[in-house]
Design an enzyme around this catalytic site. Structure first.
Site, PDB file in Angstrom:
ATOM      1  N   HIS A   1     104.267  71.940  27.335  1.00  0.00           N
ATOM      2  CA  HIS A   1     104.736  71.860  25.945  1.00  0.00           C
ATOM      3  C   HIS A   1     103.568  72.137  24.997  1.00  0.00           C
ATOM      4  O   HIS A   1     102.433  71.767  25.283  1.00  0.00           O
ATOM      5  CB  HIS A   1     105.298  70.446  25.720  1.00  0.00           C
ATOM      6  CG  HIS A   1     106.111  70.289  24.478  1.00  0.00           C
ATOM      7  ND1 HIS A   1     105.542  70.240  23.235  1.00  0.00           N
ATOM      8  CD2 HIS A   1     107.439  70.158  24.288  1.00  0.00           C
ATOM      9  CE1 HIS A   1     106.500  70.081  22.320  1.00  0.00           C
ATOM     10  NE2 HIS A   1     107.667  70.025  22.944  1.00  0.00           N
TER      11      HIS A   1
ATOM     12  N   GLU B   1     126.208  65.993  19.471  1.00  0.00           N
ATOM     13  CA  GLU B   1     125.500  65.086  20.397  1.00  0.00           C
ATOM     14  C   GLU B   1     125.305  63.699  19.749  1.00  0.00           C
ATOM     15  O   GLU B   1     124.195  63.159  19.676  1.00  0.00           O
ATOM     16  CB  GLU B   1     124.170  65.665  20.871  1.00  0.00           C
ATOM     17  CG  GLU B   1     123.641  64.998  22.135  1.00  0.00           C
ATOM     18  CD  GLU B   1     122.312  65.570  22.616  1.00  0.00           C
ATOM     19  OE1 GLU B   1     121.256  65.136  22.130  1.00  0.00           O
ATOM     20  OE2 GLU B   1     122.342  66.459  23.490  1.00  0.00           O
TER      21      GLU B   1
ATOM     22  N   HIS C   1     106.946  65.643  27.261  1.00  0.00           N
ATOM     23  CA  HIS C   1     106.530  65.753  25.863  1.00  0.00           C
ATOM     24  C   HIS C   1     106.755  64.489  25.026  1.00  0.00           C
ATOM     25  O   HIS C   1     106.468  64.482  23.831  1.00  0.00           O
ATOM     26  CB  HIS C   1     107.258  66.903  25.179  1.00  0.00           C
ATOM     27  CG  HIS C   1     108.739  66.645  25.018  1.00  0.00           C
ATOM     28  ND1 HIS C   1     109.232  65.884  23.988  1.00  0.00           N
ATOM     29  CD2 HIS C   1     109.795  67.016  25.759  1.00  0.00           C
ATOM     30  CE1 HIS C   1     110.560  65.822  24.108  1.00  0.00           C
ATOM     31  NE2 HIS C   1     110.916  66.496  25.173  1.00  0.00           N
TER      32      HIS C   1
ATOM     33  N   ASP D   1     118.629  64.267  17.701  1.00  0.00           N
ATOM     34  CA  ASP D   1     117.840  63.142  17.222  1.00  0.00           C
ATOM     35  C   ASP D   1     116.438  63.518  16.750  1.00  0.00           C
ATOM     36  O   ASP D   1     115.527  62.697  16.740  1.00  0.00           O
ATOM     37  CB  ASP D   1     117.724  62.110  18.353  1.00  0.00           C
ATOM     38  CG  ASP D   1     117.270  62.750  19.651  1.00  0.00           C
ATOM     39  OD1 ASP D   1     116.655  63.837  19.590  1.00  0.00           O
ATOM     40  OD2 ASP D   1     117.519  62.175  20.730  1.00  0.00           O
TER      41      ASP D   1
ATOM     42  N   GLU E   1     113.182  59.065  18.055  1.00  0.00           N
ATOM     43  CA  GLU E   1     114.519  59.651  18.198  1.00  0.00           C
ATOM     44  C   GLU E   1     115.641  58.616  18.111  1.00  0.00           C
ATOM     45  O   GLU E   1     116.711  58.900  17.577  1.00  0.00           O
ATOM     46  CB  GLU E   1     114.620  60.423  19.522  1.00  0.00           C
ATOM     47  CG  GLU E   1     113.800  61.708  19.567  1.00  0.00           C
ATOM     48  CD  GLU E   1     112.336  61.504  19.933  1.00  0.00           C
ATOM     49  OE1 GLU E   1     111.916  60.332  20.133  1.00  0.00           O
ATOM     50  OE2 GLU E   1     111.606  62.509  20.022  1.00  0.00           O
TER      51      GLU E   1
ATOM     52  N   ARG F   1     106.766  61.361  22.737  1.00  0.00           N
ATOM     53  CA  ARG F   1     105.710  60.745  21.915  1.00  0.00           C
ATOM     54  C   ARG F   1     105.278  59.382  22.440  1.00  0.00           C
ATOM     55  O   ARG F   1     104.111  59.017  22.365  1.00  0.00           O
ATOM     56  CB  ARG F   1     106.206  60.577  20.481  1.00  0.00           C
ATOM     57  CG  ARG F   1     105.935  61.758  19.590  1.00  0.00           C
ATOM     58  CD  ARG F   1     106.411  61.482  18.169  1.00  0.00           C
ATOM     59  NE  ARG F   1     105.791  62.362  17.210  1.00  0.00           N
ATOM     60  CZ  ARG F   1     106.035  63.666  17.108  1.00  0.00           C
ATOM     61  NH1 ARG F   1     106.882  64.249  17.916  1.00  0.00           N
ATOM     62  NH2 ARG F   1     105.423  64.401  16.196  1.00  0.00           N
TER      63      ARG F   1
HETATM   64  C1  UD1 Z   1     110.047  67.425  19.000  1.00  0.00           C
HETATM   65  C2  UD1 Z   1     111.045  66.315  18.663  1.00  0.00           C
HETATM   66  C3  UD1 Z   1     111.580  65.669  19.928  1.00  0.00           C
HETATM   67  C4  UD1 Z   1     112.127  66.725  20.874  1.00  0.00           C
HETATM   68  C5  UD1 Z   1     111.041  67.757  21.147  1.00  0.00           C
HETATM   69  C6  UD1 Z   1     111.582  68.854  22.032  1.00  0.00           C
HETATM   70  C7  UD1 Z   1     110.747  64.980  16.645  1.00  0.00           C
HETATM   71  C8  UD1 Z   1     110.061  63.832  16.008  1.00  0.00           C
HETATM   72  N1  UD1 Z   1     110.380  65.276  17.898  1.00  0.00           N
HETATM   73  O1  UD1 Z   1     108.885  66.834  19.556  1.00  0.00           O
HETATM   74  O2  UD1 Z   1     112.604  64.763  19.597  1.00  0.00           O
HETATM   75  O3  UD1 Z   1     112.534  66.094  22.071  1.00  0.00           O
HETATM   76  O4  UD1 Z   1     110.623  68.331  19.899  1.00  0.00           O
HETATM   77  O5  UD1 Z   1     110.569  69.671  22.516  1.00  0.00           O
HETATM   78  O6  UD1 Z   1     111.573  65.618  16.024  1.00  0.00           O
HETATM   79  N2  UD1 Z   1     103.915  73.017  18.410  1.00  0.00           N
HETATM   80  C9  UD1 Z   1     103.526  74.330  18.339  1.00  0.00           C
HETATM   81  N3  UD1 Z   1     104.467  75.317  18.522  1.00  0.00           N
HETATM   82  C10 UD1 Z   1     105.759  75.059  18.774  1.00  0.00           C
HETATM   83  C11 UD1 Z   1     106.162  73.706  18.861  1.00  0.00           C
HETATM   84  C12 UD1 Z   1     105.228  72.705  18.668  1.00  0.00           C
HETATM   85  O7  UD1 Z   1     102.347  74.622  18.136  1.00  0.00           O
HETATM   86  O8  UD1 Z   1     106.547  75.988  18.948  1.00  0.00           O
HETATM   87  C13 UD1 Z   1     102.908  71.949  18.195  1.00  0.00           C
HETATM   88  C14 UD1 Z   1     102.463  71.844  16.713  1.00  0.00           C
HETATM   89  O9  UD1 Z   1     101.113  71.491  16.678  1.00  0.00           O
HETATM   90  C15 UD1 Z   1     103.326  70.697  16.200  1.00  0.00           C
HETATM   91  C16 UD1 Z   1     103.336  69.793  17.410  1.00  0.00           C
HETATM   92  O10 UD1 Z   1     103.454  70.678  18.541  1.00  0.00           O
HETATM   93  O11 UD1 Z   1     102.795  70.077  15.040  1.00  0.00           O
HETATM   94  C17 UD1 Z   1     104.413  68.748  17.448  1.00  0.00           C
HETATM   95  O12 UD1 Z   1     105.704  69.295  17.226  1.00  0.00           O
HETATM   96  P1  UD1 Z   1     106.905  68.324  16.786  1.00  0.00           P
HETATM   97  O13 UD1 Z   1     108.145  69.127  16.641  1.00  0.00           O
HETATM   98  O14 UD1 Z   1     106.493  67.492  15.625  1.00  0.00           O
HETATM   99  O15 UD1 Z   1     107.035  67.307  17.994  1.00  0.00           O
HETATM  100  P2  UD1 Z   1     107.453  67.527  19.489  1.00  0.00           P
HETATM  101  O16 UD1 Z   1     106.577  66.679  20.314  1.00  0.00           O
HETATM  102  O17 UD1 Z   1     107.538  68.967  19.788  1.00  0.00           O
HETATM  103  N1  UDP Z   2     113.272  74.457  28.407  1.00  0.00           N
HETATM  104  C1  UDP Z   2     112.925  75.805  28.214  1.00  0.00           C
HETATM  105  N2  UDP Z   2     111.672  76.197  28.564  1.00  0.00           N
HETATM  106  C2  UDP Z   2     110.740  75.345  29.076  1.00  0.00           C
HETATM  107  C3  UDP Z   2     111.088  73.975  29.235  1.00  0.00           C
HETATM  108  C4  UDP Z   2     112.368  73.575  28.894  1.00  0.00           C
HETATM  109  O1  UDP Z   2     113.747  76.611  27.772  1.00  0.00           O
HETATM  110  O2  UDP Z   2     109.620  75.778  29.374  1.00  0.00           O
HETATM  111  C5  UDP Z   2     114.625  74.026  28.007  1.00  0.00           C
HETATM  112  C6  UDP Z   2     115.379  73.127  28.968  1.00  0.00           C
HETATM  113  O3  UDP Z   2     116.139  73.884  29.881  1.00  0.00           O
HETATM  114  C7  UDP Z   2     116.261  72.313  28.031  1.00  0.00           C
HETATM  115  C8  UDP Z   2     115.412  72.197  26.775  1.00  0.00           C
HETATM  116  O4  UDP Z   2     114.453  73.233  26.838  1.00  0.00           O
HETATM  117  O5  UDP Z   2     117.451  72.983  27.689  1.00  0.00           O
HETATM  118  C9  UDP Z   2     114.753  70.853  26.714  1.00  0.00           C
HETATM  119  O6  UDP Z   2     113.777  70.850  25.733  1.00  0.00           O
HETATM  120  P1  UDP Z   2     112.703  69.694  25.602  1.00  0.00           P
HETATM  121  O7  UDP Z   2     112.450  69.094  26.941  1.00  0.00           O
HETATM  122  O8  UDP Z   2     111.556  70.275  24.853  1.00  0.00           O
HETATM  123  O9  UDP Z   2     113.408  68.650  24.636  1.00  0.00           O
HETATM  124  P2  UDP Z   2     114.428  67.436  24.849  1.00  0.00           P
HETATM  125  O10 UDP Z   2     115.627  67.953  25.566  1.00  0.00           O
HETATM  126  O11 UDP Z   2     113.722  66.363  25.606  1.00  0.00           O
HETATM  127  O12 UDP Z   2     114.721  67.001  23.444  1.00  0.00           O
END
Ligand code: UD1
Ligand code: UDP
Length: 377
Positions: free
Chosen positions: A244, A117, A212, A95, A131, A214
């Site tokens: 995160h 999924e 994490h 999602d 999502e 939103r």
């Molecule tokens: C995203 C997904 C969410 C998922 C989550 C898992 C969307 C809208 N959100 O949220 O559904 O559950 O990932 O973790 O698709 N950033 C870094 N390095 C990284 C990752 C993120 O710096 O490796 C920072 C960046 O500033 C980036 C921000 O985090 O712009 C947000 O990342 P984004 O993927 O947009 O949203 P998440 O909150 O990570």
């Molecule tokens: N996870 C990881 N390292 C971490 C935290 C989580 O590998 O420091 C793994 C966790 O086991 C799971 C996945 O990341 O498989 C979940 O990711 P996240 O919580 O970012 O996203 P969501 O599942 O809520 O979309």
């Protein structure tokens, strides 16, 4: 049959890794992978661990990216690839914005979409946002819907979704089983993991935290941090929190929790290390989707810092509880679980309502038109 798997965030990579492997092993499928790089660091951590070298990398991540900017970059950078490769199927997962945008791009090119999924629902567009919207958009357009459980398949049927629905189990259980096996059968690796977490004291219980979502940015995260600060005053507890990388999470967490003796703020962990931490934990406090699915198979109680969940199975099994983002409620529910042995024992039971480790095989077989025996929990 050309199958292009597209993914971009940490959880998608973990959950698509077994699918990529099953596609490679399937005669009759020519597999390609495209990462969007929606998460740069956290995605690359997973690619390395599962030995995935993507064929295409859209490298879309920007600091503090907006949903519309991200969507636009994914669609515009994926489009020429679709035009050139002409896949028979595009597979997306879950999602995220990556999944929704890749699905739209594929449908605009009249390419069939397989949704791994599929069918998870809260029926509340704000929780989780965005999502819930993303997964509904994908399910409307997908030709094959790989629903992890019977209840997710029931959601799709009740919506009279057009595509074919197959109950496969969740691929996260495939990834988890493989990873647990790696740790258990490699004494050097498990020794290294133990060594890298030598700061964890053997005489205190472990509360593992992730967060994490939103919809919790702002007050929700401030509350979560206040609750953790209060819990950290317990002498019998240590809190381990891989933070995160989203700046909306890093900001409040570092500001409010940096100087507490019993709180270990650490970097996002490689999947192997995180699986080890789940195994070491006494309780897991999280808003993660993936962790809600994984932790029950370790027999670890999970408290979910959300008001609703699209994963009702472990709640029905009595091993996961929703606690919202209210300070007093998080503190009360966590403390009660720590102090009430009978309650703790009732939560600390290993159950596997989400999968049996064979989901990726079922997905590959279904794409090839082979008969598939559905997952039954
Ligand atoms: C995203 C997904 C969410 C998922 C989550 C898992 C969307 C809208 N959100 O949220 O559904 O559950 O990932 O973790 O698709 N950033 C870094 N390095 C990284 C990752 C993120 O710096 O490796 C920072 C960046 O500033 C980036 C921000 O985090 O712009 C947000 O990342 P984004 O993927 O947009 O949203 P998440 O909150 O990570
Ligand atoms: N996870 C990881 N390292 C971490 C935290 C989580 O590998 O420091 C793994 C966790 O086991 C799971 C996945 O990341 O498989 C979940 O990711 P996240 O919580 O970012 O996203 P969501 O599942 O809520 O979309």
């Amino acid at each position: 049959m050309r199958v292009l798997s597209v993914f971009g965030t940490r959880p998608e990579a973990i959950k698509m890794a077994p699918v990529v492997k099953a596609l490679i092993a399937s005669e009759g499928i020519e597999p390609f992978t495209c990462v969007t790089g929606q998460h740069r660091t956290m995605l690359d951590q997973v690619l390395g661990l599962f030995n995935i070298t993507p064929y295409y990398d859209l490298d879309v991540m920007q600091a503090n990216q907006t949903l519309n900017g991200l969507t636009a970059r994914v669609i515009s950078r994926l489009d020429p690839i679709l035009d050139e490769l002409k896949p028979d199927y595009v597979l997306v997962h879950g999602d995220t914005t990556t999944a929704m945008a890749a699905c739209v791009a594929a449908l605009h090119r009249n390419v069939r979409v397989g949704h791994v999924e599929a069918g998870l629902r809260t029926y509340n567009l704000q929780k989780p946002w965005p999502e819930e919207m993303n997964r509904r958009i994908i399910d409307v357009g997908a030709a094959k819907l790989f629903a992890p459980t019977r209840s997710s398949a029931d959601n799709l049927r009740s919506e009279r979704i057009e595509g074919e629905i197959i109950v496969t189990g969740n691929t996260v259980i495939d990834a988890l089983k493989e990873t647990v096996e790696r740790i258990r059968t490699d004494a050097v690796l498990s020794g290294q993991l133990q060594e890298s977490f030598s700061f964890i004291k053997p005489d205190q219980r472990v509360l593992l935290v992730t967060g994490h979502r939103r919809e919790s940015f702002g007050d929700g995260f401030l509350n979560i941090c206040r609750a953790l600060a209060e819990l950290s005053t317990r002498r019998d507890l240590q809190i381990v929190y891989p933070v995160h990388l989203n700046p909306n999470v890093q900001g409040p967490v570092k500001e409010l929790l940096s100087n507490h003796e019993n709180i270990h703020l650490i970097e996002p962990q490689e999947y192997l290390s995180f699986v080890y931490l789940m195994d070491r934990a006494d309780i897991i406090l999280t808003d993660s989707g993936g962790v809600q699915e994984e932790a029950p198979s370790f027999g670890k109680p999970v408290l979910v810092m959300r008001d609703v969940t699209e994963r009702p199975e472990a709640i029905a099994a009595g091993v996961v509880r929703l606690v919202g983002t209210d300070v007093a409620r998080i503190v009360h529910e966590t403390s009660t679980l720590l102090d009430d042995e009978v309650l703790y024992a009732s939560f600390a039971r290993a159950v596997n309502p989400y999968g049996d480790g064979l989901a990726a095989r079922r997905i590959a077989d279904s794409l090839l038109g082979k008969p598939v025996t559905p997952f039954v929990s």
